[in-house]
Design an enzyme around this catalytic site. Structure first.
Site, PDB file in Angstrom:
ATOM      1  CD  GLU A  17      -2.870  -1.224   2.359  1.00 13.47           C
ATOM      2  OE1 GLU A  17      -3.869  -1.945   2.309  1.00 13.47           O
ATOM      3  OE2 GLU A  17      -2.554  -0.543   3.371  1.00 13.47           O
TER       4      GLU A  17
ATOM      5  CD  GLU B 116      -4.169  -6.104   2.412  1.00 14.92           C
ATOM      6  OE1 GLU B 116      -4.906  -5.409   3.153  1.00 14.92           O
ATOM      7  OE2 GLU B 116      -2.941  -5.996   2.401  1.00 14.92           O
TER       8      GLU B 116
END
Length: 670
Positions: free
Chosen positions: A154, A310
């Site tokens: 991320e 995710e």
């Protein structure tokens, strides 16, 4: 199956999640792989936060535990997405390199103990990430379990901009490369304003906190620089891996969750787009935000299948109120991502952590264990996905594009804008929601892309628009396209400067108007727009004083500062049509406007009930209609073929139960 570029060597739809065995004794590992097989898991992400356990001191590596783990997973038929753990440098790294810490805009040096990257400009950090990525790839590049490489985690979250001395030096070098001379920089930044002209490169700093608003063009360039620096870190790791390994390489984006990184640019650097998505608990219709993220992930990747890296089985733990998913929601969320192009459905995480900051985050194996509803739904989803192998590789095709431009968002989000009620995320959500409710699948696009394949292009929030991109949109209309532009678009150029001719002037030909003055409203004020002398549309937040130059007023302001003036216009230009909406209409009010827009574009809304989400994926040998019912009652849609989850034949109509999902291999058209 349609061919997919650089897809991991794994059979069927990939299913699994983040696996952190380093948090558990080895006897739990054996239990985990048995449960993975029970659930149908065939891919897990490993090592993403394990830097301290892999490189125990600078240049000192311990691979023993990871060797054992990868061998165990491979023996049990479970493939690995091997992560580089560079999002969380270990304590020894910061002890040796304290100048690698990130500095905030307010001058605060960030400490150790959380997750987050070190300074992206730190030479020590760059050296360290290449060292560990190289070591991992050299050791595991040929390991049969490893089918995918996962760099970092991320990017831009939680660390994006860095105001350290090292970052300032890197910013100056970036500016010199971009502008070549101080004269060009001063012109681009408009430094004549407030006496900000620069006479030496070393006088330029990062746009740190100052007594008043900092030059917006400088801040926009710093956002671009930050994105470039983060991407350079990714490229350094990617290239280090590629020197030793041939598997595809990715990093997990956060589409519609974070705006720090320009995902269009990032998608060009990865072999496969992957995305993390978490529902916003405060949103009662989080499935719409989910669909936005999925469509954006597919779009930045050029329409190719992508990886949902995710999402959560139930509640997350970092929102103000962490709402648990209700029965069936886990499957609905997952199948929606699949419908919109994902060929891998993964979760964070496999087993719920007992310690640390995310111990209240849901998992595939929750704290309640395998007797829980969540576990039963995890196993059930694995069974469903196991029946959908043939869907893999098919693609979504759309007739409508919504413009999504990160640089425009960065510029619009700076200080001293005309109204705090004007937000790009809100405008995009409202227009997207209208299309979603009408059953129309969309792509996202940049204003400079080739848009000729789309019948309709919507610009909900294109605050920043270069002259070249404006010309591209104008040519799109001239060539027969239908363009819808919402207020506060085409306001500044790429340097955050108002163009010659004023607001919206770059689109004057396409829209047949310009804007003389903004008329933002006071907090809570609402007003009415009269539509073709009949319907009344409620609006709020914003009005404009329009100067028409060929456009026809379709809606007029009944009250407010713009009373009597044009509010919504339509303009024929070349073979196409340009619509302009100069006020804020919510998704419900947009229905009236978009009905006529659809007619111009030759698009028909779906004929199935609102809340039944149906997306078609098209393959080489067959097409697949994927339906997700968000309603509290059963809903039907037209289809003929075979429903793949149950194996039942479908002859004309399929009814999907309340909260249910269905996947139909469509019969060929006669």
């Amino acid at each position: 199956m349609t061919s997919t570029d650089r897809w991991p060597e794994i059979q069927g739809i990939a299913y699994g999640g983040d696996y952190t065995p380093e948090q558990w004794p080895k006897e739990v590992w054996r239990e985990d792989v048995a449960l993975m097989r029970e659930a149908g898991v065939n891919l897990v992400s490993v090592g993403i936060f394990a830097w301290a356990l892999i490189e125990t001191d600078e240049g000192v590596f311990d691979f023993a535990w990871l060797d054992e783990l990868l061998d165990l997973l491979h023996k049990n038929g479970i493939s690995v997405d091997l992560g580089t753990p560079t999002a969380s440098p270990p304590a020894w790294f910061f002890a040796k390199h304290p100048d690698a810490r990130v500095v905030t805009r307010d001058g605060v040096t960030m400490g150790f103990g959380a997750r987050g990257m070190a300074s992206h400009a730190s030479p020590a950090y760059r050296e360290a990430i290449v060292r560990i990525a190289s070591a991992l790839a050299e050791r595991y590049g040929d390991h049969p379990a490893v089918v995918l490489w996962h760099v970092h985690n991320e990017y831009g979250v939680p660390v994006g901009e860095d105001y350290s001395d090292q970052s300032v030096r890197a910013f100056r070098l970036w500016l010199q490369e971009k502008y070549g001379s101080l004269d060009r920089l001063n012109a681009a930044w408009g430094t004549a304003f407030w006496g900000q002209r620069y006479g030496a490169w070393e006088h330029i700093g990062a746009p740190a906190a100052a007594p008043s608003v900092v030059n917006p063009a400088q801040r926009l360039d710093f956002a671009r620089f930050t994105d470039h620096q983060l991407r350079a870190c990714f490229v350094a790791e990617r290239d280090a891996i590629r020197a030793h390994a041939t598997q595809p390489i990715t990093t997990n984006f956060m589409a519609n969750q974070s705006w720090t990184t320009d995902l269009w640019a990032w998608a060009r650097e990865v072999d496969i787009v992957s995305d993390d998505h978490y529902l916003v608990a405060a949103d009662p219709e989080g499935e719409i935000g989910l669909a936005i993220a999925a469509d954006l992930s597919r779009s930045v990747g050029g329409g190719k299948p992508w990886i949902l890296m995710e999402h959560s089985t139930s509640a997350v733990n970092w929102q103000p109120r962490n709402v648990a998913k209700r029965p069936g929601e886990l499957a609905r969320n997952s199948i929606t991502h699949l419908a919109r192009g994902a060929d891998a459905i993964l979760f964070f995480q496999w087993r719920a952590s007992r310690s640390g900051a995310e111990k209240f985050h849901s998992a595939m194996v929750p704290h309640a264990g395998t007797g829980s509803r969540v576990w039963r739904e995890v196993v059930g989803l694995g069974d469903v996905l196991g029946r959908l192998d043939e869907v893999r590789g098919s693609r979504v095709r759309a007739d409508v594009a919504i413009l999504w431009d990160f640089e425009s968002f960065w510029a619009q989000d700076l200080e001293w804008r005309p109204s705090v009620d004007v937000a790009h995320a809100e405008r995009i959500r409202s227009f997207y929601e209208r299309l979603w409710r009408d059953g129309i699948t969309v792509d996202f696009a940049l204003p400079g892309q080739d848009l000729s394949e789309y019948r309709l292009v919507v610009a909900p929030a294109q605050y920043l628009l270069s002259a070249a991109d404006a010309q591209n949109l104008t040519r799109y209309v001239e060539s027969g396209g239908t363009l819808v532009v919402s207020f506060f678009s085409a306001i500044v150029d790429e340097n955050d400067a108002v163009p010659a001719g004023g607001f919206v002037a770059p689109l004057r030909d396409a829209l047949g108007l310009t804007v003389e003055e903004f008329l933002p409203l006071r907090e809570g004020a609402r007003h009415t727009v009269q539509w073709r002398g009949a319907a009344s549309l409620l609006a709020d937040a914003w009005q404009e004083d329009l100067l028409l130059a060929g456009a026809e007023a379709i809606g007029t302001y009944v009250d407010g500062p713009g009373a009597g003036g044009a509010a919504i216009t339509r303009h024929t230009h070349g073979s196409g049509v340009g619509w302009y909406i100069s006020t804020r209409l919510d998704a419900a009010a947009l229905r009236t406007v978009m009905t006529e827009v659809y007619a111009d574009a030759g698009i028909a809304p779906a004929d199935h009930p609102e809340g039944l989400e149906v997306v078609v994926r098209r393959g080489d040998g067959a097409d697949f209609a994927i339906a997700v019912n968000h309603r509290d009652d059963a809903a039907a849609f037209a289809a003929a073929g075979v429903e793949l989850i149950t194996g039942a034949a479908v002859d004309g109509t399929l009814t999907v139960p309340a909260g249910g999902v269905a996947v139909v291999r469509l019969a060929p058209a006669p």
